[in-house]
Design an enzyme around this catalytic site. Structure first.
Site, PDB file in Angstrom:
ATOM      1  N   THR A  62      31.501  35.651  37.706  1.00 58.39           N
ATOM      2  CA  THR A  62      32.198  35.685  36.286  1.00 58.39           C
ATOM      3  C   THR A  62      33.015  36.780  35.986  1.00 58.39           C
ATOM      4  O   THR A  62      34.248  36.761  35.658  1.00 58.39           O
ATOM      5  CB  THR A  62      31.053  35.721  35.261  1.00 58.39           C
ATOM      6  OG1 THR A  62      30.289  34.433  35.586  1.00 58.39           O
ATOM      7  CG2 THR A  62      31.483  35.501  33.954  1.00 58.39           C
ATOM      8  N   CYS A  63      32.647  37.898  36.552  1.00 60.88           N
ATOM      9  CA  CYS A  63      33.612  39.436  36.505  1.00 60.88           C
ATOM     10  C   CYS A  63      34.775  38.987  37.215  1.00 60.88           C
ATOM     11  O   CYS A  63      35.986  39.428  36.764  1.00 60.88           O
ATOM     12  CB  CYS A  63      32.813  40.616  37.050  1.00 60.88           C
ATOM     13  SG  CYS A  63      31.044  40.674  36.135  1.00 60.88           S
TER      14      CYS A  63
END
Length: 177
Positions: A62-63
């Site tokens: 996600t990052c």
């Protein structure tokens, strides 16, 4: 709404580390540098407007896919149109991991964007923005703080940092600048 808003940035005696990234770092033989340590107090004092966003881990899905690339995509707009002096991406990873991640995401220069490390999660814990992963294992949650002239003007933490990028997104920051 965060209790940090409209209060002085809580720099305390905390610092962060980062490794500079410049065009020369993409040439063979320039891969390894030592980190710089910067006190938050001096950093906030030296910069009129600062955006700090926390991420759970360098290279995490996600990052790397939907959170931090937005800040890099909008870096010119943040700096030139919204007058942001510095953007800091903060995790508890080592500065070496942060530098490698920055380069992997395409960062060519740390003049306005820094990938910082908060070893031991001390600063992040002081904000209440940590993520308890397991017993004795603490990472950064997913969050953002905007500081103008030493005062926090926006602060938000994701409720589900493993997958959500809403209140900590660059779009949310742009809406609050």
């Amino acid at each position: 709404m965060s209790s940090l808003i409209n209060k002085p940035f809580p720099a305390g005696a905390f610092s962060f580390q980062y490794i500079t990234v410049g065009p020369e770092d993409f040439e063979k033989g320039h891969e390894c540098k030592l980190p710089l340590t910067v006190s938050w107090e001096k950093f906030i004092k030296d910069n009129k407007t600062v955006v700090i966003t926390g991420a759970p881990a360098a290279f995490s899905p996600t990052c790397s896919i939907s959170h931090i690339p937005g800040y890099l995509s909008y870096a010119d707009e943040l700096v030139h149109d919204k007058h942001v002096d510095q953007i800091v991406v903060l995790t508890v990873d080592t500065p070496f991991s942060q530098q490698a991640w920055a380069k992997d995401l395409g960062l060519k220069n740390t003049a306005h964007v820094k990938f910082g490390s908060d070893p031991g999660c001390k600063f992040i814990k002081s904000l209440g923005f940590e993520l308890q992963v397991d017993e004795g294992v603490t990472w950064s949650g997913r969050w953002v703080i905007v500081v103008k002239d030493g005062i926090v003007t926006y602060a938000a933490k994701e409720e589900n940092p493993a997958s959500e990028v809403t209140v900590s997104s660059v779009e949310s920051v742009l809406a609050h600048l």
